[in-house]
Design a protein around this motif. Structure first.
Motif, PDB file in Angstrom:
ATOM      1  N   ILE A 167       0.852  -1.191   0.000  1.00  0.00           N
ATOM      2  CA  ILE A 167       0.000   0.000   0.000  1.00  0.00           C
ATOM      3  C   ILE A 167       0.890   1.244   0.000  1.00  0.00           C
ATOM      4  O   ILE A 167       1.753   1.394   0.861  1.00  0.00           O
ATOM      5  N   GLY A 168       0.650   2.113  -0.970  1.00  0.00           N
ATOM      6  CA  GLY A 168       1.355   3.388  -0.965  1.00  0.00           C
ATOM      7  C   GLY A 168       2.817   3.324  -1.379  1.00  0.00           C
ATOM      8  O   GLY A 168       3.553   4.281  -1.158  1.00  0.00           O
ATOM      9  N   ALA A 169       3.252   2.223  -2.000  1.00  0.00           N
ATOM     10  CA  ALA A 169       4.647   2.153  -2.458  1.00  0.00           C
ATOM     11  C   ALA A 169       4.892   3.231  -3.519  1.00  0.00           C
ATOM     12  O   ALA A 169       5.881   3.971  -3.455  1.00  0.00           O
ATOM     13  N   GLY A 170       3.970   3.324  -4.471  1.00  0.00           N
ATOM     14  CA  GLY A 170       4.100   4.317  -5.541  1.00  0.00           C
ATOM     15  C   GLY A 170       4.100   5.740  -4.980  1.00  0.00           C
ATOM     16  O   GLY A 170       4.898   6.585  -5.393  1.00  0.00           O
ATOM     17  N   ASP A 171       3.202   6.009  -4.036  1.00  0.00           N
ATOM     18  CA  ASP A 171       3.114   7.365  -3.472  1.00  0.00           C
ATOM     19  C   ASP A 171       4.347   7.696  -2.635  1.00  0.00           C
ATOM     20  O   ASP A 171       4.821   8.837  -2.639  1.00  0.00           O
ATOM     21  N   SER A 172       4.869   6.712  -1.903  1.00  0.00           N
ATOM     22  CA  SER A 172       6.087   6.944  -1.125  1.00  0.00           C
ATOM     23  C   SER A 172       7.246   7.239  -2.069  1.00  0.00           C
ATOM     24  O   SER A 172       8.107   8.080  -1.781  1.00  0.00           O
ATOM     25  N   MET A 173       7.262   6.533  -3.208  1.00  0.00           N
ATOM     26  CA  MET A 173       8.308   6.766  -4.197  1.00  0.00           C
ATOM     27  C   MET A 173       8.249   8.215  -4.707  1.00  0.00           C
ATOM     28  O   MET A 173       9.263   8.911  -4.763  1.00  0.00           O
ATOM     29  N   VAL A 174       7.036   8.666  -5.034  1.00  0.00           N
ATOM     30  CA  VAL A 174       6.872  10.040  -5.522  1.00  0.00           C
ATOM     31  C   VAL A 174       7.331  11.029  -4.453  1.00  0.00           C
ATOM     32  O   VAL A 174       8.047  11.999  -4.749  1.00  0.00           O
ATOM     33  N   ALA A 175       6.952  10.768  -3.190  1.00  0.00           N
ATOM     34  CA  ALA A 175       7.361  11.656  -2.097  1.00  0.00           C
ATOM     35  C   ALA A 175       8.889  11.718  -2.002  1.00  0.00           C
ATOM     36  O   ALA A 175       9.474  12.797  -1.874  1.00  0.00           O
ATOM     37  N   GLY A 176       9.529  10.553  -2.068  1.00  0.00           N
ATOM     38  CA  GLY A 176      10.988  10.510  -1.983  1.00  0.00           C
ATOM     39  C   GLY A 176      11.632  11.304  -3.113  1.00  0.00           C
ATOM     40  O   GLY A 176      12.609  12.033  -2.904  1.00  0.00           O
ATOM     41  N   MET A 177      11.073  11.179  -4.306  1.00  0.00           N
ATOM     42  CA  MET A 177      11.642  11.911  -5.445  1.00  0.00           C
ATOM     43  C   MET A 177      11.491  13.419  -5.252  1.00  0.00           C
ATOM     44  O   MET A 177      12.391  14.191  -5.591  1.00  0.00           O
ATOM     45  N   LEU A 178      10.358  13.840  -4.665  1.00  0.00           N
ATOM     46  CA  LEU A 178      10.152  15.270  -4.408  1.00  0.00           C
ATOM     47  C   LEU A 178      11.167  15.798  -3.391  1.00  0.00           C
ATOM     48  O   LEU A 178      11.690  16.905  -3.554  1.00  0.00           O
ATOM     49  N   VAL A 179      11.412  15.021  -2.350  1.00  0.00           N
ATOM     50  CA  VAL A 179      12.387  15.430  -1.340  1.00  0.00           C
ATOM     51  C   VAL A 179      13.745  15.681  -2.011  1.00  0.00           C
ATOM     52  O   VAL A 179      14.415  16.686  -1.752  1.00  0.00           O
ATOM     53  N   SER A 180      14.130  14.780  -2.906  1.00  0.00           N
ATOM     54  CA  SER A 180      15.409  14.936  -3.614  1.00  0.00           C
ATOM     55  C   SER A 180      15.401  16.146  -4.545  1.00  0.00           C
ATOM     56  O   SER A 180      16.395  16.862  -4.650  1.00  0.00           O
ATOM     57  N   LEU A 181      14.277  16.358  -5.219  1.00  0.00           N
ATOM     58  CA  LEU A 181      14.165  17.515  -6.112  1.00  0.00           C
ATOM     59  C   LEU A 181      14.340  18.815  -5.339  1.00  0.00           C
ATOM     60  O   LEU A 181      15.037  19.730  -5.780  1.00  0.00           O
ATOM     61  N   LEU A 182      13.696  18.882  -4.150  1.00  0.00           N
ATOM     62  CA  LEU A 182      13.806  20.090  -3.326  1.00  0.00           C
ATOM     63  C   LEU A 182      15.250  20.343  -2.912  1.00  0.00           C
ATOM     64  O   LEU A 182      15.668  21.482  -2.734  1.00  0.00           O
ATOM     65  N   LYS A 183      16.000  19.245  -2.746  1.00  0.00           N
ATOM     66  CA  LYS A 183      17.404  19.378  -2.346  1.00  0.00           C
ATOM     67  C   LYS A 183      18.298  19.660  -3.535  1.00  0.00           C
ATOM     68  O   LYS A 183      19.525  19.757  -3.380  1.00  0.00           O
ATOM     69  N   GLY A 184      17.725  19.708  -4.726  1.00  0.00           N
ATOM     70  CA  GLY A 184      18.507  19.999  -5.913  1.00  0.00           C
ATOM     71  C   GLY A 184      19.368  18.845  -6.394  1.00  0.00           C
ATOM     72  O   GLY A 184      20.387  19.048  -7.056  1.00  0.00           O
ATOM     73  N   LYS A 185      18.986  17.625  -6.057  1.00  0.00           N
ATOM     74  CA  LYS A 185      19.761  16.445  -6.473  1.00  0.00           C
ATOM     75  C   LYS A 185      19.566  16.149  -7.959  1.00  0.00           C
ATOM     76  O   LYS A 185      18.634  16.659  -8.592  1.00  0.00           O
ATOM     77  N   SER A 186      20.429  15.288  -8.489  1.00  0.00           N
ATOM     78  CA  SER A 186      20.310  14.884  -9.899  1.00  0.00           C
ATOM     79  C   SER A 186      19.098  13.962 -10.042  1.00  0.00           C
ATOM     80  O   SER A 186      18.603  13.408  -9.070  1.00  0.00           O
ATOM     81  N   PHE A 187      18.638  13.784 -11.295  1.00  0.00           N
ATOM     82  CA  PHE A 187      17.498  12.885 -11.518  1.00  0.00           C
ATOM     83  C   PHE A 187      17.849  11.456 -11.104  1.00  0.00           C
ATOM     84  O   PHE A 187      17.018  10.718 -10.607  1.00  0.00           O
ATOM     85  N   SER A 188      19.096  11.074 -11.329  1.00  0.00           N
ATOM     86  CA  SER A 188      19.518   9.721 -10.963  1.00  0.00           C
ATOM     87  C   SER A 188      19.395   9.517  -9.450  1.00  0.00           C
ATOM     88  O   SER A 188      18.837   8.518  -8.983  1.00  0.00           O
ATOM     89  N   ASP A 189      19.894  10.485  -8.670  1.00  0.00           N
ATOM     90  CA  ASP A 189      19.773  10.387  -7.210  1.00  0.00           C
ATOM     91  C   ASP A 189      18.310  10.472  -6.776  1.00  0.00           C
ATOM     92  O   ASP A 189      17.902   9.825  -5.811  1.00  0.00           O
ATOM     93  N   MET A 190      17.562  11.279  -7.507  1.00  0.00           N
ATOM     94  CA  MET A 190      16.133  11.422  -7.211  1.00  0.00           C
ATOM     95  C   MET A 190      15.438  10.065  -7.306  1.00  0.00           C
ATOM     96  O   MET A 190      14.694   9.668  -6.405  1.00  0.00           O
ATOM     97  N   VAL A 191      15.698   9.334  -8.389  1.00  0.00           N
ATOM     98  CA  VAL A 191      15.045   8.033  -8.569  1.00  0.00           C
ATOM     99  C   VAL A 191      15.546   7.036  -7.529  1.00  0.00           C
ATOM    100  O   VAL A 191      14.782   6.226  -6.997  1.00  0.00           O
ATOM    101  N   LYS A 192      16.839   7.128  -7.206  1.00  0.00           N
ATOM    102  CA  LYS A 192      17.387   6.218  -6.189  1.00  0.00           C
ATOM    103  C   LYS A 192      16.684   6.437  -4.846  1.00  0.00           C
ATOM    104  O   LYS A 192      16.313   5.486  -4.171  1.00  0.00           O
ATOM    105  N   TYR A 193      16.498   7.694  -4.478  1.00  0.00           N
ATOM    106  CA  TYR A 193      15.815   7.949  -3.202  1.00  0.00           C
ATOM    107  C   TYR A 193      14.339   7.555  -3.302  1.00  0.00           C
ATOM    108  O   TYR A 193      13.744   7.064  -2.346  1.00  0.00           O
TER     109      TYR A 193
END
Ligand code: ATP
Ligand code: MG
Length: 311
Positions: A253-279
Motif C-alpha cells: 500500500i502506498g509504495a508508488g506514493d512513497s516513491m513520488v514523495a521521496g523523489m520530491l524530497v530529492s528535487l527540493l534538495k537539488g539532487k540529480s534525476f539519478s539520485d532522485m530516482v534512487k531515493y
C-alpha cells in the motif's frame, strides 16, 4: 525562489485496516480493532513527505461524515490542508490482513459523485494558489463521472503559473493527460503499456518504448516504476535502470506514493534525476517493509538509499 509542494487528491479515502486469523466464508470473522488512515494518491504523498521531514499543502475534496472523519485523521498528522467541500460522501476502504498467511486483501469502493461547480472550485483554488516553481503533484484516480480530462485542465493551470506538474494516475485520465505539458510522469509498467498502446512490455523493449514516449510527448522526466525490480529513469538526455533492494515485503500500500514523495524530497534538495530516482526507490521499498498503510519510514529509506548508492 522558494519551492513549495502542493498535492491534489480528487478521490481521497478513509483507509480502515484490520487483521484476522484466517479467512473463510459463512463464518463470523473476528477482526482486530480498526486503524484509520487518510489515503488517496495526493494525501499519501503528503503523509509520506511528512514522514521524510518535508512539508506540503494537501488539497483534497471531502464530504459527508466520512469527509469529516478524514479531516480529523489528517489534522493529527500536522499536514497543512485545503479542503474543498463536496456534497457527496468521501469513500471508505477496507484492508484485511490474514495473520495466518500474511496475505492482505484490499477492498475498494468507488468515490462520490463530484458536481460540476465543485470541479470548477478546484481549478479556481489552484489558479489562486499555485506559484512559480511550485511542485504540483496530481496523484490518484478521478472519482467516478468526473470529466476524464480534468487533469488536463490542471496541467494547463500549472503551466500558466510556472509550476511543475507531476502526474501519477491511471486509466483514461492518464491517457487523456499524457499529451499535456508534464514535468514528471510516474507510470508503473501496466500504465506505461496503456500509454504506449501495447499489451505488455518486456524488459528488452522498455527503454525503446520510454525513448519513443519522450519523443512524442511534452514530458521532461519519465520514471517507470517496476515494483520489486526498481525503476527506469528516462529523460531526453539520460536513461538509467535502477534496481530495488530485496526486502521482506509486508504491504505494498502506498509504495508508488512513497516513491513520488521521496523523489520530491530529492528535487527540493537539488539532487540529480539519478539520485532522485534512487531515493524514490528507497522510499517505495521502505513502504513495503511495514504492515498496513504506514508508508515509508525515513530511517529505512535512508538506509536503503545508501545501499542503492553502493551498487
Ligand atoms: N516488492 C517490492 N520490493 C521492493 N521494492 C518494491 C516492491 N514493490 C514496490 N517497491 C518499490 O516501490 C516503487 C513503486 O512501486 P510500484 O512500481 O509497485 O508502483 P505502483 O504500481 O505505482 O504502486 P501503487 O500500487 O502504490 O500505485 C518501486 O519502484 C520499488 O522501488
Ligand atoms: Mg501507482
Amino acid at each position: 525562489m522558494h519551492k513549495r509542494i502542493i498535492t491534489l487528491t480528487l478521490n481521497p479515502v478513509i483507509d480502515k485496516s484490520v487483521t484476522v486469523a484466517g479467512i473463510s466464508p459463512n463464518t463470523k470473522l473476528r477482526c482486530s480493532a480498526p486503524k484509520y488512515d487518510a489515503g488517496g494518491g495526493g494525501i499519501n504523498v503528503s503523509r509520506a513527505l511528512k514522514k521524510l521531514g518535508s512539508d506540503s499543502l494537501c488539497i483534497y475534496l471531502a464530504g459527508g461524515s466520512t469527509g469529516e472523519h478524514l479531516k480529523q485523521v489528517l489534522d493529527q498528522t500536522g499536514i497543512e490542508q485545503m479542503v474543498i467541500p463536496i456534497k457527496g460522501w468521501t469513500r471508505d476502504n477496507l484492508a484485511v490482513t490474514d495473520t495466518t498467511t500474511n496475505q492482505q486483501y484490499r477492498f475498494g469502493v468507488p468515490g462520490p459523485q463530484v458536481e460540476k461547480e465543485e470541479c470548477e472550485t478546484v481549478l479556481k483554488r489552484l489558479e489562486e494558489y499555485l506559484g512559480e516553481n511550485d511542485y504540483l503533484v496530481a496523484s490518484g484516480k478521478l472519482p467516478p463521472r468526473m470529466p476524464e480530462d480534468f487533469y488536463v485542465k490542471v496541467a494547463v493551470i500549472a503551466e500558466k503559473k510556472g509550476a511543475r506538474f507531476i502526474l501519477d494516475t491511471s486509466g483514461e485520465a492518464l491517457l487523456k493527460t499524457a499529451n499535456s505539458h508534464i514535468y514528471m510522469l510516474k507510470p508503473n509498467l501496466g500504465e506505461l503499456s496503456a500509454l504506449c498502446g501495447v499489451e505488455s512490455i518486456s524488459a528488452l523493449k522498455l527503454e525503446t518504448l520510454a525513448k519513443n514516449f519522450l519523443a512524442e510527448h511534452d514530458c521532461e522526466v519519465l520514471v517507470v516504476s517496476l515494483g520489486p525490480k526498481g525503476a527506469l529513469l528516462a529523460t531526453k538526455f539520460e536513461m538509467e535502470y535502477i534496481p530495488a533492494p530485496t526486502v521482506l515485503q509486508k504491504s505494498t500500500i502506498g509504495a508508488g506514493d512513497s516513491m513520488v514523495a521521496g523523489m520530491l524530497v530529492s528535487l527540493l534538495k537539488g539532487k540529480s534525476f539519478s539520485d532522485m530516482v534512487k531515493y524514490g526507490i528507497a522510499c517505495g521499498t521502505a513502504a513495503t517493509m511495514h504492515e498496513g498503510t504506514q508508508l515509508c519510514n525515513k530511517e529505512d529509506a535512508d538506509r536503503l538509499y545508501e545501499w542503492i548508492k553502493r551498487q
